[in-house]
Design a protein around this motif. Structure first.
Motif, PDB file in Angstrom:
ATOM      1  N   GLU A 123      -7.636   2.863  -4.809  1.00 37.95           N
ATOM      2  CA  GLU A 123      -8.351   1.927  -3.946  1.00 37.95           C
ATOM      3  C   GLU A 123      -8.392   2.614  -2.585  1.00 37.95           C
ATOM      4  OE1 GLU A 123      -7.816  -0.753  -1.516  1.00 37.95           O
ATOM      5  OE2 GLU A 123      -8.793  -2.511  -2.351  1.00 37.95           O
ATOM      6  N   GLU A 124      -8.372   1.866  -1.487  1.00 36.48           N
ATOM      7  CA  GLU A 124      -8.346   2.532  -0.174  1.00 36.48           C
ATOM      8  C   GLU A 124      -7.117   3.433  -0.060  1.00 36.48           C
ATOM      9  OE1 GLU A 124      -9.117   0.054   3.325  1.00 36.48           O
ATOM     10  OE2 GLU A 124      -7.248   0.866   4.111  1.00 36.48           O
ATOM     11  N   ASP A 125      -6.015   3.000  -0.661  1.00 39.23           N
ATOM     12  CA  ASP A 125      -4.826   3.843  -0.784  1.00 39.23           C
ATOM     13  C   ASP A 125      -4.654   4.218  -2.253  1.00 39.23           C
ATOM     14  OD1 ASP A 125      -3.734   3.740   2.010  1.00 39.23           O
ATOM     15  OD2 ASP A 125      -3.843   1.602   1.587  1.00 39.23           O
ATOM     16  N   HIS A 126      -3.866   5.276  -2.506  1.00 41.05           N
ATOM     17  CA  HIS A 126      -3.699   5.714  -3.905  1.00 41.05           C
ATOM     18  C   HIS A 126      -3.161   4.585  -4.775  1.00 41.05           C
ATOM     19  CE1 HIS A 126      -3.129   9.973  -2.068  1.00 41.05           C
ATOM     20  NE2 HIS A 126      -4.395   9.698  -2.280  1.00 41.05           N
ATOM     21  N   LEU A 127      -2.249   3.803  -4.198  1.00 39.52           N
ATOM     22  CA  LEU A 127      -1.637   2.708  -4.944  1.00 39.52           C
ATOM     23  C   LEU A 127      -1.698   1.420  -4.141  1.00 39.52           C
ATOM     24  CD1 LEU A 127       1.652   4.342  -6.225  1.00 39.52           C
ATOM     25  CD2 LEU A 127       0.015   3.135  -7.675  1.00 39.52           C
ATOM     26  N   ARG A 128      -2.124   0.360  -4.792  1.00 37.25           N
ATOM     27  CA  ARG A 128      -2.023  -0.973  -4.216  1.00 37.25           C
ATOM     28  C   ARG A 128      -1.325  -1.837  -5.250  1.00 37.25           C
ATOM     29  NH1 ARG A 128      -5.622  -2.606   0.085  1.00 37.25           N
ATOM     30  NH2 ARG A 128      -5.360  -1.004   1.657  1.00 37.25           N
ATOM     31  N   LEU A 129      -0.056  -2.138  -4.978  1.00 40.47           N
ATOM     32  CA  LEU A 129       0.705  -2.994  -5.891  1.00 40.47           C
ATOM     33  C   LEU A 129       0.499  -4.442  -5.483  1.00 40.47           C
ATOM     34  CD1 LEU A 129       2.153  -0.167  -5.780  1.00 40.47           C
ATOM     35  CD2 LEU A 129       4.256  -1.357  -6.280  1.00 40.47           C
ATOM     36  N   GLN A 130       0.391  -5.324  -6.452  1.00 40.13           N
ATOM     37  CA  GLN A 130       0.227  -6.739  -6.129  1.00 40.13           C
ATOM     38  C   GLN A 130       1.028  -7.616  -7.081  1.00 40.13           C
ATOM     39  OE1 GLN A 130      -3.775  -8.755  -5.514  1.00 40.13           O
ATOM     40  NE2 GLN A 130      -3.197  -9.781  -7.402  1.00 40.13           N
ATOM     41  N   VAL A 131       1.748  -8.585  -6.504  1.00 39.28           N
ATOM     42  CA  VAL A 131       2.389  -9.612  -7.316  1.00 39.28           C
ATOM     43  C   VAL A 131       1.914 -10.965  -6.814  1.00 39.28           C
ATOM     44  CG1 VAL A 131       4.583 -10.780  -7.766  1.00 39.28           C
ATOM     45  CG2 VAL A 131       4.439  -8.314  -8.006  1.00 39.28           C
ATOM     46  N   MET A 132       1.509 -11.819  -7.755  1.00 41.80           N
ATOM     47  CA  MET A 132       1.003 -13.133  -7.369  1.00 41.80           C
ATOM     48  C   MET A 132       1.633 -14.199  -8.257  1.00 41.80           C
ATOM     49  SD  MET A 132      -2.889 -14.213  -6.605  1.00 41.80           S
ATOM     50  CE  MET A 132      -3.530 -13.719  -8.160  1.00 41.80           C
ATOM     51  N   ARG A 133       2.112 -15.293  -7.648  1.00 41.86           N
ATOM     52  CA  ARG A 133       2.772 -16.363  -8.399  1.00 41.86           C
ATOM     53  C   ARG A 133       2.357 -17.735  -7.890  1.00 41.86           C
ATOM     54  NH1 ARG A 133       6.503 -15.840 -11.763  1.00 41.86           N
ATOM     55  NH2 ARG A 133       7.140 -13.766 -12.410  1.00 41.86           N
ATOM     56  N   SER A 134       2.528 -18.752  -8.732  1.00 50.29           N
ATOM     57  CA  SER A 134       2.205 -20.128  -8.318  1.00 50.29           C
ATOM     58  C   SER A 134       3.171 -20.634  -7.267  1.00 50.29           C
ATOM     59  CB  SER A 134       2.338 -21.120  -9.461  1.00 50.29           C
ATOM     60  OG  SER A 134       1.829 -20.642 -10.630  1.00 50.29           O
ATOM     61  N   GLY A 135       2.657 -21.505  -6.419  1.00 50.28           N
ATOM     62  CA  GLY A 135       3.507 -22.213  -5.466  1.00 50.28           C
ATOM     63  C   GLY A 135       4.039 -21.322  -4.363  1.00 50.28           C
ATOM     64  N   ALA A 170       0.856  -1.185   0.000  1.00 52.13           N
ATOM     65  CA  ALA A 170       0.000   0.000   0.000  1.00 52.13           C
ATOM     66  C   ALA A 170       0.891   1.233   0.000  1.00 52.13           C
ATOM     67  CB  ALA A 170      -0.900  -0.005   1.231  1.00 52.13           C
ATOM     68  N   ARG A 171       0.630   2.136  -0.955  1.00 51.81           N
ATOM     69  CA  ARG A 171       1.420   3.374  -1.054  1.00 51.81           C
ATOM     70  C   ARG A 171       0.489   4.547  -1.331  1.00 51.81           C
ATOM     71  NH1 ARG A 171       4.791   0.428   0.921  1.00 51.81           N
ATOM     72  NH2 ARG A 171       6.765  -0.242  -0.024  1.00 51.81           N
ATOM     73  N   ASN A 172       0.893   5.734  -0.833  1.00 53.14           N
ATOM     74  CA  ASN A 172       0.100   6.941  -1.104  1.00 53.14           C
ATOM     75  C   ASN A 172       0.996   8.069  -1.569  1.00 53.14           C
ATOM     76  OD1 ASN A 172      -2.871   6.591  -0.165  1.00 53.14           O
ATOM     77  ND2 ASN A 172      -1.637   5.537   1.378  1.00 53.14           N
ATOM     78  N   LEU A 173       0.424   8.964  -2.335  1.00 52.24           N
ATOM     79  CA  LEU A 173       1.155  10.148  -2.770  1.00 52.24           C
ATOM     80  C   LEU A 173       1.112  11.177  -1.651  1.00 52.24           C
ATOM     81  CD1 LEU A 173      -0.221  10.488  -6.397  1.00 52.24           C
ATOM     82  CD2 LEU A 173       1.863   9.342  -5.613  1.00 52.24           C
ATOM     83  N   ALA A 174       2.264  11.818  -1.392  1.00 56.01           N
ATOM     84  CA  ALA A 174       2.335  12.749  -0.267  1.00 56.01           C
ATOM     85  C   ALA A 174       1.491  13.995  -0.499  1.00 56.01           C
ATOM     86  CB  ALA A 174       3.790  13.134  -0.019  1.00 56.01           C
ATOM     87  N   ALA A 175       1.334  14.385  -1.743  1.00 60.40           N
ATOM     88  CA  ALA A 175       0.720  15.676  -2.031  1.00 60.40           C
ATOM     89  C   ALA A 175      -0.808  15.661  -2.105  1.00 60.40           C
ATOM     90  CB  ALA A 175       1.287  16.240  -3.325  1.00 60.40           C
ATOM     91  N   PHE A 176      -1.424  14.516  -1.837  1.00 64.99           N
ATOM     92  CA  PHE A 176      -2.883  14.445  -1.919  1.00 64.99           C
ATOM     93  C   PHE A 176      -3.464  13.826  -0.650  1.00 64.99           C
ATOM     94  CE2 PHE A 176      -1.478  14.467  -6.295  1.00 64.99           C
ATOM     95  CZ  PHE A 176      -2.415  15.266  -6.938  1.00 64.99           C
ATOM     96  N   PRO A 177      -4.701  14.203  -0.312  1.00 63.47           N
ATOM     97  CA  PRO A 177      -5.357  13.492   0.787  1.00 63.47           C
ATOM     98  C   PRO A 177      -5.597  12.037   0.381  1.00 63.47           C
ATOM     99  CG  PRO A 177      -6.860  15.093  -0.219  1.00 63.47           C
ATOM    100  CD  PRO A 177      -5.535  15.281  -0.863  1.00 63.47           C
ATOM    101  N   PHE A 178      -5.806  11.158   1.357  1.00 58.72           N
ATOM    102  CA  PHE A 178      -6.096   9.762   1.045  1.00 58.72           C
ATOM    103  C   PHE A 178      -7.387   9.684   0.224  1.00 58.72           C
ATOM    104  CE2 PHE A 178      -3.830   8.807   5.271  1.00 58.72           C
ATOM    105  CZ  PHE A 178      -2.605   8.700   4.625  1.00 58.72           C
ATOM    106  N   THR A 179      -7.567   8.560  -0.475  1.00 58.38           N
ATOM    107  CA  THR A 179      -8.679   8.415  -1.414  1.00 58.38           C
ATOM    108  C   THR A 179     -10.040   8.790  -0.802  1.00 58.38           C
ATOM    109  OG1 THR A 179      -7.423   6.584  -2.340  1.00 58.38           O
ATOM    110  CG2 THR A 179      -9.662   6.871  -3.132  1.00 58.38           C
ATOM    111  N   ASN A 180     -10.306   8.315   0.414  1.00 54.28           N
ATOM    112  CA  ASN A 180     -11.626   8.548   1.006  1.00 54.28           C
ATOM    113  C   ASN A 180     -11.886  10.025   1.295  1.00 54.28           C
ATOM    114  OD1 ASN A 180     -11.368   9.131   4.166  1.00 54.28           O
ATOM    115  ND2 ASN A 180      -9.771   7.691   3.583  1.00 54.28           N
ATOM    116  N   ARG A 181     -10.824  10.833   1.330  1.00 52.71           N
ATOM    117  CA  ARG A 181     -10.968  12.247   1.662  1.00 52.71           C
ATOM    118  C   ARG A 181     -10.695  13.116   0.429  1.00 52.71           C
ATOM    119  NH1 ARG A 181     -13.505  13.928   6.332  1.00 52.71           N
ATOM    120  NH2 ARG A 181     -13.024  16.136   6.555  1.00 52.71           N
ATOM    121  N   ALA A 182     -10.411  12.503  -0.704  1.00 53.52           N
ATOM    122  CA  ALA A 182     -10.107  13.261  -1.917  1.00 53.52           C
ATOM    123  C   ALA A 182     -11.397  13.559  -2.677  1.00 53.52           C
ATOM    124  CB  ALA A 182      -9.148  12.461  -2.801  1.00 53.52           C
TER     125      ALA A 182
END
Ligand SMILES: [Zn+2]
Ligand SMILES: [Zn+2]
Lengths: 355, 164
Positions: free
Chosen positions: A118-130, A32-44
């Motif tokens: 999403e809830e945060d400005h950025l949600r990065l996801q990596v998903m792999r088998s096994g 979860a990452r957010n941009l410093a210069a903006f309010p969080f998504t729910n407040r933007a």
């Protein structure tokens, strides 16, 4: 990006390969990452959210990745397509149903997705088998580094990466592995495993995350703590415990075989037979039956089906996938009939024959 | 560190507000459980924790904290309490006293030890950037009262930054 292609392919994480893949379906890491210069998504405001989306979309497009990520705006997607992405585990339910400008950047093979607003400005996801948390971590850490060079993250030395919800602050990292544990569930030892995991501050959830039931005997184990532990500490805590669970599951399978081989064989054959011949099938029942067949393949009690085929059937029989495959919206009974038809034809195609 | 109630090793540390003063509280686990500062199971229920932490430990000062407003995004602590979501990154600073014990409860820690962005982050600069954003939005919306307030705040911050 054409989402229709998704119904004819399957993501890397369904390949059924990778270490311990008889029990570990996939490993996933989210940041979860957010941009410093903006309010969080729910407040933007809607205006600010549009600004955030434009900015991030541009930065993501400029990342030095090959092939580049394709960006999809939620606004341009039908409810069915959004649901498809949720079933595929590429976006969260929250992103699918929220309001305002938002979207997702998707990588080839579906190993990488980057949700915007999403809830945060950025949600990065990596998903792999096994069981591949280390690979997933180096991949996501690299993407995070690339992004960090192009945007200013909200970060404090004291609290780490700042997130809208204090449960994610610090590393902003949620690492999880999805396990198939039919024998532990059958022997009821699964409750002991849960209690032990809770003592270690690890959370257990069903296939589709928070609040979802463990249908198909799938369990997701993830870290609860994100502050005060480093990423590698968090990953090792999960990696220390997963091999033990795998061992317990394997032992429980052997005990089941030695104590009641005939009963187990019967359960698996019936599951297989039902999938092959039923004319109405709910999503719940399909998950349950496929789970037993998957167990049968891993115990060599079923020989003419492959794990990737079964993994794919788990996803393709979910409501949105099924409607995409059939090519029309279906409700209730019609959907259950279509699901049964689809299962019958796919199993025949793959040369399966219940004995 | 010793438990303030019984003298054994303290493992639970809470920050509370007493008459507007920050006060540290150190207890052993049994004493903390007795005072219901921690639950015996590890279930994470954020709203319940929030209610619990804020309701019990801040007592009379709760009102003051609850009404407190972030000067940048405008969220009140009580709104955060109701929604469980903060409004902007500055809230970690301005609601620090309310958040400290909450963070400890969730993570058993209040200090980040993980990854750090390579290009160190000067938070003050971003606070200014955020204020500028708000100011622009206020002017656009013709909220001149708010705009004037933000302009003053911005001047203060910028002056403070230069003198550092
Ligand atoms: Zn004590
Ligand atoms: Zn704020």
């Amino acid at each position: 990006m054409n989402l229709n292609n998704l119904t004819h392919t399957s993501g890397e994480w369904l390949r059924g390969s990778g270490p311990e893949s008889d029990i570990v379906i996939s490993s996933r890491i989210r940041l979860a990452r957010n941009l410093a210069a903006f309010p969080f998504t729910n407040r933007a405001s809607a205006f600010q959210k549009a600004e955030i989306e434009e900015l991030l979309r541009d930065r993501i497009a400029k990342l030095d990745l090959s092939p580049n990520l394709g960006y999809v705006k939620m606004a341009g997607l039908s409810l069915l397509d959004r649901q498809l992405l949720v079933e595929r585990q590429l976006i969260s339910r929250e992103l699918a149903t929220a309001e305002g400008p938002r979207g997702v950047a998707l990588g080839a093979q579906e190993t990488l997705s980057v949700m915007v607003n999403e809830e945060d400005h950025l949600r990065l996801q990596v998903m792999r088998s096994g069981l591949t948390l280390d690979t997933a971590w180096s991949e996501i850490n690299h993407i995070d580094d690339l992004l960090e060079a192009r945007v200013s993250y909200a970060f404090s030395d004291e609290f780490g990466y700042l997130t809208a919800c204090p449960t994610n602050v610090g590393t902003g990292m949620r690492a999880s592995v999805m396990l198939h544990l039919p024998a532990l569930e059958h022997s009821k030892h699964i409750d002991n495993v849960f209690r032990a995991l809770q003592k270690l501050s690890l959370a257990v959830r069903g296939l589709y995350g928070e609040g979802s039931r463990a249908s198909g005997h799938f369990y997701q184990i993830s870290n609860q703590v994100t502050l005060g532990k480093s990423e590698s500490q968090i990953l090792s805590e999960i990696q220390d415990v997963v091999p033990q669970i795998i061992k317990y599951e394997r032992e429980a399978r052997q005990t089941w075989l030695s104590e009641n081989r005939q009963g187990l064989q019967d359960k698996i054959s019936r599951a297989y037979g039902t999938l092959f011949s039923a004319t109405m099938m709910t999503s719940e029942e399909t998950m349950e039956l496929l789970s037993y067949v998957r167990l049968g393949v891993n115990l060599s009690l079923v020989e003419d089906l492959s794990i990737p085929t079964i993994n794919e059937l788990f996803i393709h029989t979910q409501p949105a996938h099924l409607q995409k495959l059939v090519g029309e919206p279906l409700d209730g009974e019609a959907r259950n009939a279509a699901r049964a038809r689809y299962l019958r034809s796919r199993l025949r195609e793959s040369g399966a024959s219940p004995n | 560190m010793k438990c303030e109630a019984c003298g054994q090793l303290a493992t639970v540390h809470q920050t509370t507000l007493v008459e507007g003063q920050k006060r540290e509280l150190h207890l052993c686990r049994p004493c903390a459980e007795e005072r219901r500062l921690i639950q015996t199971n590890n279930e994470l229920n954020l709203p319940a924790i929030l209610q619990h932490v804020i309701g019990q430990h801040l007592g009379p000062e709760m009102d003051e904290l609850a009404r407190q407003r972030c000067p940048i995004c405008g969220i009140r602590f009580m709104e955060f309490r109701a929604q469980g979501r903060l409004g902007c990154s500055n809230d970690y600073e301005c609601f620090r006293i309310g958040l400290d014990s909450l963070l400890y409860r969730i993570h058993r820690s209040t200090r980040h030890t993980g990854k750090v962005p390579r290009q160190g982050v000067p938070t003050v600069v971003f606070e200014v950037a955020l204020l500028r954003q708000r100011l622009r939005a206020a002017v656009e919306a013709e909220e001149y009262h708010e705009a004037a307030r933000l302009r003053d705040l911005l001047r203060q911050r910028e002056a403070g930054h230069e003198s550092e």
